[in-house]
Motif scaffolding. Structure first.
Motif, PDB file in Angstrom:
ATOM      1  N   MET A   1       0.850  -1.212   0.000  1.00 54.04           N
ATOM      2  CA  MET A   1       0.000   0.000   0.000  1.00 54.04           C
ATOM      3  C   MET A   1       0.881   1.257   0.000  1.00 54.04           C
ATOM      4  O   MET A   1       1.622   1.488   0.961  1.00 54.04           O
ATOM      5  CB  MET A   1      -0.863  -0.017   1.274  1.00 54.04           C
ATOM      6  CG  MET A   1      -1.834   1.128   1.378  1.00 54.04           C
ATOM      7  SD  MET A   1      -3.085   1.095   0.094  1.00 54.04           S
ATOM      8  CE  MET A   1      -3.787  -0.527   0.410  1.00 54.04           C
ATOM      9  N   ARG A   3       2.016   4.732   0.777  1.00 54.17           N
ATOM     10  CA  ARG A   3       1.577   5.816   1.650  1.00 54.17           C
ATOM     11  C   ARG A   3       2.610   6.920   1.618  1.00 54.17           C
ATOM     12  O   ARG A   3       3.800   6.669   1.471  1.00 54.17           O
ATOM     13  CB  ARG A   3       1.438   5.326   3.091  1.00 54.17           C
ATOM     14  CG  ARG A   3       0.264   4.408   3.275  1.00 54.17           C
ATOM     15  CD  ARG A   3      -0.101   4.380   4.732  1.00 54.17           C
ATOM     16  NE  ARG A   3      -0.734   3.115   5.064  1.00 54.17           N
ATOM     17  CZ  ARG A   3      -1.254   2.866   6.243  1.00 54.17           C
ATOM     18  NH1 ARG A   3      -1.176   3.767   7.197  1.00 54.17           N
ATOM     19  NH2 ARG A   3      -1.822   1.714   6.484  1.00 54.17           N
ATOM     20  N   GLU A  28      -8.246  -1.271  11.082  1.00 54.78           N
ATOM     21  CA  GLU A  28      -7.194  -2.076  10.475  1.00 54.78           C
ATOM     22  C   GLU A  28      -6.450  -2.904  11.531  1.00 54.78           C
ATOM     23  O   GLU A  28      -5.971  -3.997  11.238  1.00 54.78           O
ATOM     24  CB  GLU A  28      -6.233  -1.186   9.682  1.00 54.78           C
ATOM     25  CG  GLU A  28      -6.867  -0.732   8.368  1.00 54.78           C
ATOM     26  CD  GLU A  28      -5.951   0.134   7.513  1.00 54.78           C
ATOM     27  OE1 GLU A  28      -6.168   0.171   6.285  1.00 54.78           O
ATOM     28  OE2 GLU A  28      -5.035   0.786   8.064  1.00 54.78           O
ATOM     29  N   ASP A  33     -10.635  -4.595   6.235  1.00 54.57           N
ATOM     30  CA  ASP A  33     -10.261  -3.804   5.062  1.00 54.57           C
ATOM     31  C   ASP A  33     -11.250  -2.681   4.811  1.00 54.57           C
ATOM     32  O   ASP A  33     -10.985  -1.753   4.060  1.00 54.57           O
ATOM     33  CB  ASP A  33     -10.238  -4.684   3.794  1.00 54.57           C
ATOM     34  CG  ASP A  33      -9.217  -5.796   3.925  1.00 54.57           C
ATOM     35  OD1 ASP A  33      -8.212  -5.563   4.619  1.00 54.57           O
ATOM     36  OD2 ASP A  33      -9.452  -6.881   3.352  1.00 54.57           O
ATOM     37  N   ASN A  34     -12.448  -2.831   5.378  1.00 53.82           N
ATOM     38  CA  ASN A  34     -13.463  -1.802   5.128  1.00 53.82           C
ATOM     39  C   ASN A  34     -14.296  -1.586   6.385  1.00 53.82           C
ATOM     40  O   ASN A  34     -14.148  -2.307   7.372  1.00 53.82           O
ATOM     41  CB  ASN A  34     -14.352  -2.194   3.944  1.00 53.82           C
ATOM     42  CG  ASN A  34     -14.857  -3.617   4.068  1.00 53.82           C
ATOM     43  OD1 ASN A  34     -15.252  -4.047   5.153  1.00 53.82           O
ATOM     44  ND2 ASN A  34     -14.829  -4.348   2.971  1.00 53.82           N
ATOM     45  N   TRP A  46     -11.293   1.014   2.933  1.00 52.75           N
ATOM     46  CA  TRP A  46     -10.266   1.967   3.384  1.00 52.75           C
ATOM     47  C   TRP A  46      -9.240   2.271   2.303  1.00 52.75           C
ATOM     48  O   TRP A  46      -8.778   3.401   2.169  1.00 52.75           O
ATOM     49  CB  TRP A  46      -9.562   1.434   4.631  1.00 52.75           C
ATOM     50  CG  TRP A  46     -10.463   1.138   5.808  1.00 52.75           C
ATOM     51  CD1 TRP A  46     -10.387   0.049   6.622  1.00 52.75           C
ATOM     52  CD2 TRP A  46     -11.530   1.941   6.326  1.00 52.75           C
ATOM     53  NE1 TRP A  46     -11.361   0.103   7.609  1.00 52.75           N
ATOM     54  CE2 TRP A  46     -12.068   1.255   7.444  1.00 52.75           C
ATOM     55  CE3 TRP A  46     -12.111   3.140   5.959  1.00 52.75           C
ATOM     56  CZ2 TRP A  46     -13.144   1.739   8.191  1.00 52.75           C
ATOM     57  CZ3 TRP A  46     -13.182   3.632   6.701  1.00 52.75           C
ATOM     58  CH2 TRP A  46     -13.685   2.939   7.801  1.00 52.75           C
ATOM     59  N   SER A  47      -8.909   1.227   1.502  1.00 52.53           N
ATOM     60  CA  SER A  47      -7.872   1.439   0.488  1.00 52.53           C
ATOM     61  C   SER A  47      -8.304   2.495  -0.530  1.00 52.53           C
ATOM     62  O   SER A  47      -7.479   3.242  -1.054  1.00 52.53           O
ATOM     63  CB  SER A  47      -7.565   0.122  -0.223  1.00 52.53           C
ATOM     64  OG  SER A  47      -8.746  -0.352  -0.833  1.00 52.53           O
ATOM     65  N   SER A  48      -9.642   2.578  -0.793  1.00 49.55           N
ATOM     66  CA  SER A  48     -10.122   3.513  -1.817  1.00 49.55           C
ATOM     67  C   SER A  48      -9.859   4.959  -1.413  1.00 49.55           C
ATOM     68  O   SER A  48      -9.822   5.850  -2.262  1.00 49.55           O
ATOM     69  CB  SER A  48     -11.614   3.308  -2.052  1.00 49.55           C
ATOM     70  OG  SER A  48     -12.351   3.802  -0.949  1.00 49.55           O
ATOM     71  N   ARG A  50      -7.125   6.068  -0.034  1.00 47.81           N
ATOM     72  CA  ARG A  50      -5.707   6.418  -0.173  1.00 47.81           C
ATOM     73  C   ARG A  50      -5.284   6.472  -1.629  1.00 47.81           C
ATOM     74  O   ARG A  50      -4.385   7.204  -1.987  1.00 47.81           O
ATOM     75  CB  ARG A  50      -4.839   5.405   0.568  1.00 47.81           C
ATOM     76  CG  ARG A  50      -5.133   5.380   2.059  1.00 47.81           C
ATOM     77  CD  ARG A  50      -4.054   4.633   2.783  1.00 47.81           C
ATOM     78  NE  ARG A  50      -4.377   4.463   4.183  1.00 47.81           N
ATOM     79  CZ  ARG A  50      -4.823   3.331   4.715  1.00 47.81           C
ATOM     80  NH1 ARG A  50      -4.987   2.273   3.955  1.00 47.81           N
ATOM     81  NH2 ARG A  50      -5.082   3.266   6.005  1.00 47.81           N
ATOM     82  N   GLU A  51      -5.968   5.695  -2.459  1.00 47.14           N
ATOM     83  CA  GLU A  51      -5.593   5.676  -3.868  1.00 47.14           C
ATOM     84  C   GLU A  51      -6.229   6.873  -4.574  1.00 47.14           C
ATOM     85  O   GLU A  51      -7.298   7.312  -4.199  1.00 47.14           O
ATOM     86  CB  GLU A  51      -6.123   4.397  -4.535  1.00 47.14           C
ATOM     87  CG  GLU A  51      -5.415   3.153  -4.039  1.00 47.14           C
ATOM     88  CD  GLU A  51      -6.267   1.909  -4.238  1.00 47.14           C
ATOM     89  OE1 GLU A  51      -7.362   2.017  -4.821  1.00 47.14           O
ATOM     90  OE2 GLU A  51      -5.834   0.845  -3.795  1.00 47.14           O
TER      91      GLU A  51
END
Ligand SMILES: [Zn+2]
Length: 341
Positions: A1, A3, A28, A33-34, A46-48, A50-51
């Protein structure tokens, strides 16, 4: 990931703006993950957050911008024809871009003007306007000022009867006609003698005065419905929606004024009763036809915004509530302008 640890940027909920770092860290730590925004309940991966999201290539506010801004503004306007597809593709995470919004409003204005020119050409056709004395001037004047109810040939011929070759005076007459003045008194001083002549407004109305007021009232439906989202904090979860989303929804809602404008031109052309209706029910509804039409498209539009863009829990109810209140505002404005409903 990936960062950015050198400049840790705060992570906000895309809908309500709530700071999410601690929630994400806790979530986390539990191996998730969500989760949901603890303020408004929006479900998030959560990843969405940061991207950098994949913005639609046609979108005027897109952060990936290989195409020209105005071209994307046109494509964005075309996409508005399918509201659910449109609002599905636009993510709340895309930051508001004023340049993009202004380009969109410019394109809406240009398309509105083009619709006016088209309507003017159709309206004028049965007046044999291009067979008059100055056909090119007639066409150019219709393109510059489609809402004027003067023919350029009438102004030129009437002005010639003053017996003067004062081009400034003629230009001023065109400016007055373009600013939608009705019958005009043209004056000149000829060999020291004052002279005047009347230029009658003979071209048909593009949109006649009562229909113009009905159009204004009807346009209030798309223009106020998104603002009413501010009144519905409960339906948005516990938190209010961020203002940026309301601004964006208002900006793209201007597109809905265009079909209302087309209807207003048609209503004038077809001599619909726009001042007062007749006594039966359908006749009474006739003056409000633009408001009714606007409400029908706005309810779909607002449902698309609340379900696909803002991802609310009761999108259809929210869409209906905003549209109903906006329609009442429109009808009340109409009633105030005409003195009766
Ligand atoms: Zn939230």
């Amino acid at each position: 990931m990936p960062r950015n640890n050198d400049h840790p940027r705060s992570i906000h909920c895309p809908r309500c703006g709530y700071q999410l770092e601690s929630s994400i860290a806790a979530s986390e730590a539990r191996g998730e993950d969500n989760g949901r925004c603890s303020e408004c309940g929006l479900e998030l991966a959560w990843s969405s957050l940061r991207e950098v999201q994949t913005d639609p290539i046609w979108f005027v506010e897109s952060r990936i911008a290989p195409r020209h801004l105005l071209r994307r503004a046109v494509e964005t306007l075309v996409m508005c024809v399918r509201p659910f597809a449109f609002w599905t593709r636009i993510s709340m995470g895309i930051p508001l871009r004023m340049r993009g919004l202004l380009a969109f409003l410019l394109v809406v204005a240009l398309v509105g003007h083009s619709i006016g020119v088209g309507g003017r050409v159709i309206r004028n056709t049965r007046y044999n306007w291009l067979k008059r004395t100055h056909p090119t001037a007639n066409l150019l004047f219709a393109i510059v000022s489609p809402a004027s109810n003067h023919f350029a040939s009438t102004i030129i011929d009437t002005y010639a009867r003053l017996g003067t070759t004062d081009n400034v005076g003629l230009a001023m007459a065109f400016v007055r006609a373009a600013l939608l003045e009705g019958d005009m008194v043209l004056t000149a001083t000829n060999n020291g003698q004052p002279a005047f002549v009347v230029a009658f407004a003979r071209a048909p109305w593009l949109v006649d005065p009562p229909t113009t007021r009905r159009l204004f009232a009807g346009a209030l439906v798309p223009m106020t419905a998104p603002l009413l989202l501010l009144l519905l904090p409960i339906s948005l979860g516990r938190a209010r929606v961020r203002r940026a989303h309301i601004v964006r929804a208002c900006a793209y809602s201007t597109a809905l004024v265009l079909p209302c404008f087309v209807l207003a031109i048609y209503a004038t052309h077809a001599h619909w009763y726009m001042t007062v209706g007749t006594t039966n029910l359908l006749g009474r509804l006739e003056p409000h036809v633009i408001t009714i039409f606007a409400a029908a498209i706005v309810v779909v539009w607002m449902s698309a915004i609340s379900s696909r863009y803002l991802r609310m829990s009761h999108p259809i109810a929210v869409g209906c509530a905003c549209t109903t209140i906006a329609t009442l505002i429109s009808l009340m404005t109409s009633a105030a302008m005409f003195g009766a409903l």
